[in-house]
Design a protein around this motif. Structure first.
Motif, PDB file in Angstrom:
ATOM      1  N   VAL A   1       0.861  -1.181   0.000  1.00 19.98           N
ATOM      2  CA  VAL A   1       0.000   0.000   0.000  1.00 19.98           C
ATOM      3  C   VAL A   1       0.892   1.225   0.000  1.00 19.98           C
ATOM      4  O   VAL A   1       1.891   1.289   0.731  1.00 19.98           O
ATOM      5  N   LEU A   2       0.581   2.197  -0.844  1.00 15.22           N
ATOM      6  CA  LEU A   2       1.295   3.470  -0.878  1.00 15.22           C
ATOM      7  C   LEU A   2       0.683   4.415   0.153  1.00 15.22           C
ATOM      8  O   LEU A   2      -0.548   4.471   0.301  1.00 15.22           O
ATOM      9  N   LEU A   3       1.531   5.156   0.855  1.00 13.65           N
ATOM     10  CA  LEU A   3       1.069   6.169   1.796  1.00 13.65           C
ATOM     11  C   LEU A   3       1.332   7.536   1.190  1.00 13.65           C
ATOM     12  O   LEU A   3       2.471   7.836   0.794  1.00 13.65           O
ATOM     13  N   GLN A   4       0.314   8.330   1.078  1.00 11.25           N
ATOM     14  CA  GLN A   4       0.383   9.589   0.349  1.00 11.25           C
ATOM     15  C   GLN A   4       1.563  10.448   0.799  1.00 11.25           C
ATOM     16  O   GLN A   4       1.669  10.817   1.959  1.00 11.25           O
ATOM     17  N   GLY A   5       2.465  10.714  -0.167  1.00 11.21           N
ATOM     18  CA  GLY A   5       3.594  11.589   0.076  1.00 11.21           C
ATOM     19  C   GLY A   5       4.676  11.029   0.960  1.00 11.21           C
ATOM     20  O   GLY A   5       5.614  11.757   1.311  1.00 11.21           O
ATOM     21  N   ALA A   6       4.611   9.741   1.310  1.00 16.49           N
ATOM     22  CA  ALA A   6       5.553   9.219   2.298  1.00 16.49           C
ATOM     23  C   ALA A   6       6.348   8.013   1.807  1.00 16.49           C
ATOM     24  O   ALA A   6       7.574   7.977   1.907  1.00 16.49           O
ATOM     25  N   GLY A   7       5.701   6.995   1.291  1.00 13.94           N
ATOM     26  CA  GLY A   7       6.385   5.764   0.915  1.00 13.94           C
ATOM     27  C   GLY A   7       5.386   4.647   0.787  1.00 13.94           C
ATOM     28  O   GLY A   7       4.268   4.858   0.305  1.00 13.94           O
TER      29      GLY A   7
END
Length: 331
Positions: A266-272
């Motif tokens: 899962v991608l975390l918005q603006g983080a990784g």
């Protein structure tokens, strides 16, 4: 090449592909010509690190039939065609190497360079689902059209490298990475290596129980996460191991837990991103493929070409991997 020597060389090549990070898990395959009529190839879905000589499969060039109880790689037809069309070829490696995979999503031949091993052109075969007649025909068409080429891009599916022997095939694979890296970096430049914040523990705790979770803040992944949108895979290995799509969500435990249903990243918005698997090595493989998959997305955006896998294709590959190859890789 006699069968005993061929088996030794294929096993040596398998170990080197892992060491040189030209493959991950069981993606890719290796073969060696034994005679004018037969070749040895790696089996379907078994980890290269633990391969035994008796697990290599003897395949007939003429019709792709094989001897023994072990099933050969699903790409044996591609190898058979290369040996049939190119009598001088004695060794073949199909890899999912990083830079060649990324460059291949554009779906065009590489030109505008000169390399002593590759000449001035690397052909690119049209897309086809792995192991299908469509992919085999696409590769055969490029081999026929460019009979002197030693390396071929396979759109969304890595590369095929040919050689007289093991060393010659590996030289072609390394040369291909060199050319493809230069091509991709010309378009992407250097991604900012900004230090990423550590992932909050409550987000890791949102991962389903029993799974190993790793935090991925590589520049490629962070750049895609910054777009704030779902990632549809451009590469088939990412679709297989991580999911038919990768959601991008705010750093909220509930959203993370939901986004990981049926997926391994899962991608975390603006983080990784958070990458998961049954084991730590499995999670590391997800991280590696997600990084490559994000680079492919960024490259496709930059060149204005290439397209993600179709939704049905991606879902089918995910299903096949979960039901078959994943189980074999864990044996």
């Amino acid at each position: 090449m006699i069968a005993v020597e061929a088996r030794e060389q294929v096993l040596r090549a398998a170990a080197r592909l892992v060491e040189e990070r030209l493959i991950a898990r069981t993606w890719g395959n290796i073969s060696a010509r034994v005679s004018d009529t037969q070749f040895l190839i790696t089996p379907s879905g078994l980890a290269y690190e633990t391969l035994h000589p008796d697990q290599l499969v003897l395949v007939n060039i003429a019709d792709g039939t094989w001897e023994g109880d072990v099933k050969p790689s699903s790409e044996r037809g591609i190898h058979a065609d290369a040996y049939r069309l190119r009598p001088e070829v004695g060794f073949i490696i199909h890899t999912h190497q990083y830079w060649a995979s990324v460059a291949g999503v554009e779906g065009r031949a590489l030109t505008g360079f000169t390399h002593p091993l590759l000449g001035k052109r690397v052909p690119c075969a049209a897309y086809g689902l792995p192991g299908t007649k469509r992919l085999r025909r696409a590769v055969e068409a490029e081999e026929t059209a460019w009979p002197d080429s030693r390396a071929f891009l396979l759109r969304s599916h890595g590369a095929l490298c040919l050689g007289r022997d093991l060393e010659d095939a590996f030289a072609a694979a390394r040369a291909l990475e060199e050319v493809c890296e230069a091509r991709v970096r010309d378009w992407l430049g250097d991604l900012p290596a900004v230090e990423a914040p550590p992932v909050p523990e409550e987000l890791l705790a949102a991962v389903p129980e029993g799974l190993c979770a790793l935090w991925d803040a590589s520049p490629e992944v962070r750049a895609v996460a910054a777009q704030g949108r779902r990632l549809r895979p451009y590469l088939d290995d990412l679709a297989q191991i991580a999911g038919a799509d990768i959601l991008c969500v705010p750093p909220d435990p509930g959203r993370v837990r939901k986004a990981l249903q049926g997926r391994n990243a899962v991608l975390l918005q603006g983080a990784g991103a958070i990458c998961t698997a049954d084991t730590e090595s499995g999670a590391e493989a997800v991280c590696a493929l997600l990084c490559k998959g994000c680079a492919a997305k960024l490259y496709a955006d930059a060149v204005g070409g290439g397209r993600p896998l179709g939704a049905v294709d991606a879902a089918l590959q995910r299903l096949v991997y979960q039901r078959s190859y994943k189980r074999k890789a864990q044996c």
